[in-house]
Scaffold this motif. Structure first.
Motif, short mmCIF file in Angstrom:
data_model
loop_
_atom_site.label_atom_id
_atom_site.label_comp_id
_atom_site.label_asym_id
_atom_site.label_seq_id
_atom_site.Cartn_x
_atom_site.Cartn_y
_atom_site.Cartn_z
N THR A 90 69.78 41.19 88.51
CA THR A 90 68.85 40.17 88.97
C THR A 90 67.41 40.63 88.80
O THR A 90 66.53 39.84 88.41
CB THR A 90 69.12 39.82 90.45
N ASN A 111 68.67 33.12 93.04
CA ASN A 111 68.94 32.90 91.62
C ASN A 111 69.12 31.42 91.31
O ASN A 111 68.74 30.95 90.23
CB ASN A 111 70.17 33.69 91.18
N THR A 133 65.64 29.98 91.21
CA THR A 133 64.98 30.42 89.98
C THR A 133 65.44 29.58 88.79
O THR A 133 64.63 29.17 87.95
CB THR A 133 65.29 31.91 89.72
N ARG A 183 61.81 34.80 93.39
CA ARG A 183 61.97 36.19 92.98
C ARG A 183 61.62 37.15 94.11
O ARG A 183 62.25 38.19 94.28
CB ARG A 183 61.10 36.47 91.76
N ALA A 206 64.57 37.23 96.37
CA ALA A 206 65.61 38.07 95.79
C ALA A 206 65.31 39.54 96.04
O ALA A 206 66.22 40.33 96.33
CB ALA A 206 65.71 37.80 94.29
N PHE A 226 70.73 32.52 84.81
CA PHE A 226 70.55 32.71 86.25
C PHE A 226 71.64 31.99 87.04
O PHE A 226 72.08 32.49 88.08
CB PHE A 226 69.17 32.22 86.68
N THR A 239 74.45 33.30 89.90
CA THR A 239 74.84 32.65 91.15
C THR A 239 76.36 32.54 91.25
O THR A 239 76.95 32.85 92.30
CB THR A 239 74.23 31.24 91.24
#
Length: 425
Positions: free
Chosen positions: A54, A118, A121, A134, A137, A196, A200
């Protein structure tokens, strides 16, 4: 890598029900496992893989991401930096704030954070929202990295604790050598959003895996109900040397690794970047296997060897990089030296920290990510002012004090013989 709270009963920590004070609380019933719980450890390794991938995935998707978000590639590259900043800023306070949580609940919460970040994103159409996602994350990574190594250690019998950490940390080189190229390919073949969203989906599957296979343990609180101050870990002999070595070693590695494609392009090997990274990843996996097998008896020797191998690799790249064959030799040595470093450093800080190991691990996470962010910044400055040939020389300069500190920390930090106490064994 980012990683790790040592999950062991220590003096001043309330023991589990049915487990006497001063005895490792590896199993709630008071009995210790006699072999490694591989399904649970592989679940932790997958969590490490997700956290590492990630963080670095945008590096291979910058052109497409920048075009869709309407910003420059340089600005898009800061999605990697903001992740590291999120981890560095929050690892210590969140580790302290959640020290009383059940460990499984905390791990599931951290991984759910990755799934959410994610997803946002992937669906975001604005740069600002992407940066927020981000950062979130990175916060989730701070929780996870301060937990994972200690979790792996707690699930294993004493003589296999080093190997358990090594298995969990195998997710790092796998992410760098396989995950990033695969994610980049997927992003180019379909879209960066799909890459992305696949992260997930992987994380959602992992939540079920953790629920089914990973054992639960209680959090850690002082007997008087107060959590131990995080900064008191700095007063424990041996913690500061390990933290210094962590920061300098990770900084040295990141300066070169972040700009390895640029360095190889300067040598006329730009088309071989994928193969070079594959060799690096394979050597890193071999390093993890060696460290896992020997760490309980040779932590100090392995740390010295790790530093020397990376230094020799940097020296080769500094003076013999005109030969492609020597570049591959250097990258192999680099992987052999670096692959086991996360396991070595996390084990060292856990041993040194004693009853402050949770705080020491949180500091390690913070410094690790600060070094990653600093490595990208320092590498950019070096590239602009001195060119890519300065990268291996900077690695050598940074590794000299690392070797000196490891050598000097003979009594505490990197002792010749690992201590065997009820808190750590």
């Amino acid at each position: 890598m980012r990683n790790h709270t040592t999950e062991l009963t220590r003096p001043g920590v309330e023991p589990e029900s049915g487990v006497e004070s001063g005895v490792e609380s590896g199993v709630e019933s008071g009995s210790k496992p006699q072999k490694l719980p591989l399904p649970a450890l592989l679940a932790l390794a997958t969590a490490v893989f997700i956290t590492s991938l990630t963080e670095t995935l945008p590096a291979g998707l910058l052109p497409a991401m920048s075009a869709d978000l309407g910003v420059s590639e340089s600005a898009t590259g800061q999605t990697v930096t903001i992740y590291a900043i999120g981890t560095a800023l929050t690892a210590i306070p969140l580790t302290a704030a959640t020290s009383g949580w059940r460990r499984k609940r905390l791990l599931l919460t951290a991984m759910a954070g990755f799934a959410s970040a994610n997803t946002v994103t992937a669906l975001s159409e604005t740069y600002s929202l992407t940066m927020v996602a981000r950062f979130v994350a990175g916060v989730a990574a701070g929780l996870a990295w301060a937990l994972l190594a200690g979790y792996a250690r707690r699930m294993a019998p004493v003589h296999l604790q080093g190997k358990a950490i090594a298995i969990a940390m195998a997710g790092i080189p796998v992410a760098l050598s396989v995950g990033v190229p695969a994610g980049t390919f997927l992003g180019k073949a379909l879209s960066w959003q799909v890459a992305f969203l696949m992260m997930t989906a992987l994380t959602v599957g992992l939540l079920g895996w953790i629920t089914a296979t990973v054992p639960d343990y209680p959090g850690e609180r002082r007997q008087d109900g107060r959590r131990a101050p995080v900064l008191r870990a700095l007063r424990v002999p041996g913690v500061t040397p390990v933290l210094f070595v962590t920061f300098a070693f990770v900084l040295a590695h990141t300066v070169l690794y972040t700009f390895i494609a640029t360095f190889l392009a300067r040598l006329g090997m730009g088309d071989s970047t994928d193969l070079v990274l594959l060799v690096f990843g394979a050597a890193s996996l071999m390093s993890i296997w060696i460290v896992g097998a020997q760490i309980n008896r040779r932590l100090r020797a392995l740390t010295v060897a790790s530093t020397v191998l990376v230094a020799v690799a940097a020296a080769i790249l500094a003076v013999l990089a005109d030969s492609p064959a020597m570049v591959y030799v250097a990258v192999t040595l680099w992987g052999l030296g670096w692959g086991g470093a996360p396991t070595l450093l996390q084990t060292a800080v856990g041993d040194a920290g004693g009853d402050a190991a949770d705080a020491a691990q949180a500091m390690l996470v913070t410094l690790w990510n600060a070094a990653m962010a600093g490595g990208g910044l320092a590498g950019g400055i070096l590239l602009d002012r001195l060119g890519p040939t300065s990268f291996p020389w900077s690695v050598l300069v940074l590794l000299v004090p690392v070797l000196l500190v490891v050598t000097a920390a003979r009594m505490h930090g990197f002792p010749a013989r690992r201590r065997r106490t009820s808190a750590t064994s």
